[in-house]
Design a protein around this motif. Sequence first.
Motif, short mmCIF file in Angstrom:
data_model
loop_
_atom_site.label_atom_id
_atom_site.label_comp_id
_atom_site.label_asym_id
_atom_site.label_seq_id
_atom_site.Cartn_x
_atom_site.Cartn_y
_atom_site.Cartn_z
N UNK C 141 0.54 -2.13 -17.56
CA UNK C 141 1.00 -3.39 -16.83
C UNK C 141 0.79 -3.19 -15.45
N UNK C 142 1.01 -2.08 -14.72
CA UNK C 142 1.14 -1.96 -13.22
C UNK C 142 -0.24 -2.21 -12.94
N UNK C 143 -1.38 -1.65 -13.77
CA UNK C 143 -2.66 -1.65 -13.20
C UNK C 143 -3.42 -3.20 -13.51
N UNK C 144 -2.81 -3.65 -14.44
CA UNK C 144 -3.14 -5.31 -14.67
C UNK C 144 -2.71 -6.01 -13.71
N UNK C 145 -1.62 -5.70 -13.23
CA UNK C 145 -0.92 -6.67 -12.28
C UNK C 145 -1.02 -6.20 -10.90
N UNK C 146 -1.79 -5.03 -10.79
CA UNK C 146 -1.78 -4.57 -9.23
C UNK C 146 -2.37 -5.53 -8.29
N UNK C 147 -3.47 -6.56 -8.65
CA UNK C 147 -3.91 -7.62 -7.89
C UNK C 147 -2.72 -8.23 -7.11
N UNK C 148 -1.61 -8.40 -7.88
CA UNK C 148 -0.41 -9.27 -7.41
C UNK C 148 0.17 -8.61 -6.07
N UNK C 149 -0.07 -7.14 -6.11
CA UNK C 149 0.58 -6.29 -4.63
C UNK C 149 -0.01 -7.04 -3.75
N UNK C 150 -1.38 -7.68 -3.35
CA UNK C 150 -1.68 -8.39 -2.26
C UNK C 150 -0.71 -9.58 -1.80
N UNK C 151 -0.20 -10.11 -2.86
CA UNK C 151 0.63 -11.00 -2.46
C UNK C 151 2.19 -10.53 -2.20
N UNK C 152 2.19 -9.25 -2.16
CA UNK C 152 3.61 -8.83 -1.91
C UNK C 152 4.57 -8.73 -2.96
N UNK C 153 3.76 -8.82 -4.36
CA UNK C 153 4.84 -8.63 -5.50
C UNK C 153 5.06 -7.16 -5.67
N UNK C 154 6.54 -6.75 -5.78
CA UNK C 154 6.49 -5.06 -5.88
C UNK C 154 6.45 -4.53 -7.18
N UNK C 155 5.06 -4.65 -7.70
CA UNK C 155 4.57 -4.41 -9.06
C UNK C 155 4.79 -2.71 -9.18
N UNK C 156 4.87 -1.92 -8.54
CA UNK C 156 4.98 -0.57 -8.83
C UNK C 156 6.62 -0.45 -8.92
N UNK C 157 7.19 -1.07 -8.17
CA UNK C 157 8.89 -0.90 -8.03
C UNK C 157 9.33 -1.41 -9.75
N UNK C 158 8.61 -2.59 -10.07
CA UNK C 158 9.00 -3.13 -11.47
C UNK C 158 8.71 -2.05 -12.37
N UNK C 159 7.33 -1.42 -12.16
CA UNK C 159 6.96 -0.49 -13.26
C UNK C 159 7.73 0.64 -13.53
N UNK C 160 8.43 1.20 -12.32
CA UNK C 160 9.32 2.42 -11.95
C UNK C 160 10.48 2.05 -13.01
#
Lengths: 291, 277, 275
Positions: C141-160
């Motif tokens: 999920x984290x890798x699939x959603x990682x493009x969203x990091x560019x728009x400041x979505x805390x993807x890593x934090x959600x995954x953790x």
Amino acid sequence: MKLELKNLSYTYSGGTTFARQAVDDVSAVIREGSITGIIGHTGSGKSTLVQMMNGLLTPSSGEVLLDGVNIFSDKKTLRDARFKVGLVFQYPEYQLFEETVAKDIGFGPKNQKLSPEEIATRTLEAADFVGLDRELLGKSPFDLSGGQKRRVAIAGVMAMRPPILILDEPASGLDPVGREEIFGGLCRYRDQTGATVVIVSHSMEDMARYAEDILVMSDSRLLLSGSRDEIFKNADLLCSVGLDVPEVTHLISELRRRGYDLPDNIYTVEGAEAALRALKAKLQREGATGC
Amino acid sequence: MPFIETKNLSFTYTDEDDPQPVLHEVSLSFEKGEFVAILGRNGSGKSTFAKLLNLVLEATDGTITIDGKSVHAELSEAEIIDLRKKVGMVFQNPDNQLVATVVEEDVAFGPENLGIEPAEIRRRVDEALEIVGMTDYARHAPHKLSGGQKQRIAIAGVIAMLPDCILFDESTAMLDPRGRAEVMETVEKLNREQGITVLLITHNMDEAVRADRVVVIDDGRVQMDGTPREVFAKVDELFALGLAVPQATELAARLELSGVPLTPVEGADAVENWFNT
Amino acid sequence: MLKDITLGQYFPGNSLLHKLDPRMKLILTLLYIVTIFFANNLITVAILTLAAFLLVPLGQIPMKTVLKSLKPLRWIILFTTVLNLFWVKDGKQLVDFYFIDIYSGGIVYAASMALRVTALLAGTTLLISYTTSPIALTDGLEQMLSPLKKIKVPVHEFAMMMTIALRFIPTLIEETDKIMSAQKARGADFETGSLLSRAKALIPIFIPLFVSAIRRADDLATAMECRCYHGGTGRTRMNRLHYSLRDLFALLCFLLFMAGIIALRWAPLPAFLGI
């Protein structure tokens, strides 16, 4: 009150794992008014065994007899058994929830539908058993130290004044003073109420100091049972099933191996001191006549 | 130069209404490769000491120097991480320190945080699991392991960060005798074979006996500091501090034997000497 | 007992399903769900259900376990089935008994609804929870959603957060069991009394559970800090995900299967099977 176990067995069917026999055909009589120890390492079935003793778990086969009556015979007997056989789980401090220590200790008596006056008396009495300062009764249980919390939780079961009190590892994680306080409280409860106290533990040193009778569990079965003296004679067998006899017992067996004539049932420092002094005196007498 | 040095270290919990002093001017130093047991009752301040060494808490007064670097409030994040990497921690409750749902992923957690190359992480994880003897459990779920096994995983997670020193904060307190033996064996192995400095916080005498040096803390102060034999010779003082001594030592003291036996065999020797006098 | 809940639990293994990239499994699951809603007759729904159960040996999961995990849902399945049975009034009327009217359409509809729910659950649990380690799933999920990091979505934090939640669910379930037993031993009664008194009886469980969860969270935060955790920046991973030929093959197979199912929409089937 006499507690008797007759051919008790328990099989876990556990969702995903294979069926596992946790207790296998255990029969024993717990002497009324005794402090009985149940010893065995993790997974030996001792925790399952005690949960059957007060009806929390229903055995796959066999009976638990309280004064001759099987506690599983009907629902009412079963519910009564919960009050007659008090069970304190490991780390009981994690079950505290009330606003004050007094209320928490009174939770059990309240469930027994006792009058408020009786609950108050029982609460004070139980606090005294475990040596809890009465000033603490108005405090929140969450503000106490670890050792105090443990004693509050134990008092919570004592307040129900069960004729049989079972505790799973009551002193685990505590320092020497904390252990002393817990065991002291258990002895007081037994002496003042005449109740039977059953202590589940894997510490042979605690068993050596406090238990009068001992049941040894190994691999789901009852390996040995009898008085403390009888059990500690089997030091080698105990070691072979992964239980540790007290260090002082090792010390004495080492001396026996070296040819000294010492008894084989020494398990406390006090006992060892007496035996060694006696032997020294004897050796000196023999030495004197020998010259 | 000692690896860790504290000077007049004090700490007070700042609770609004009643501030509670926990440590008073603790000055201790630990050399590289030492195996030190820190002994004290529950609430003696020994765990607070551990948290100060790992920068979880900040000292109220006094200084800490780790590997020549002094610890102070203005350290950058990178500097803090570098210090934490040097002094690893293993805690009391085995359940509350494992992060991942697979053993090897958990061991990898530390090195991953340090930004290490995947291939190197793999190598370190395999080696760490090998050292603690848990290679066969690499793909298991931690919650299904025994307490002793969980603690060994926690230890592996620390070793994988290649620390110079590991601090065990009552890591055996919640274990059964078998788990305790497993963990102690691992601890000794780390010290003897990997040369890792071990600080073992405990209230269990049998464990303290195995150290090179024993420090006794009570009421936030250092009360004794010496080899196990020097410390356990003071039987009465230890009892007064609410601690115990090994049974062989206690027996020897009661019989007023010469020497300080620490193990049953040493005790038997001392008794035999006594018989022959 | 609470311990018996197996829904959403991972079975470690080395099967074909285990080896698929978690991202691919997520994609396939999405496609599978879409296909289920495309299926418009009893035959296709039946094929889809069958396909889900064919995955069982492919994932080397014991069939008993899968069936057991469906057990808690038997009431939902039964409820929807009964509802459809009585409410759908298409096709030939088969039963006319006082207020009970059953039509042929109702039977077909009820059966396909039951199959749909079963297929949905069996398929997703097999593809995702049983054969994908939760950590692989969050990584996926984290890798699939990682493009969203560019728009400041805390993807890593959600995954953790998800990883930690998954790690502690079994621990907390066990703890709940323990606290319940302990309070039962103090005479607490969770089974009798009015709804209000039963709700009140839960306080002795929830407070200790809550306190313990907070303590665990606090311990874990300290432990993570001591292991140099400082968020997602500068963090590497031991196992990086990469698609293999296997994943491509699985995707191709599935697309063919999906095309087949969709094609069956227009197949000349007996009209009464349509839904």
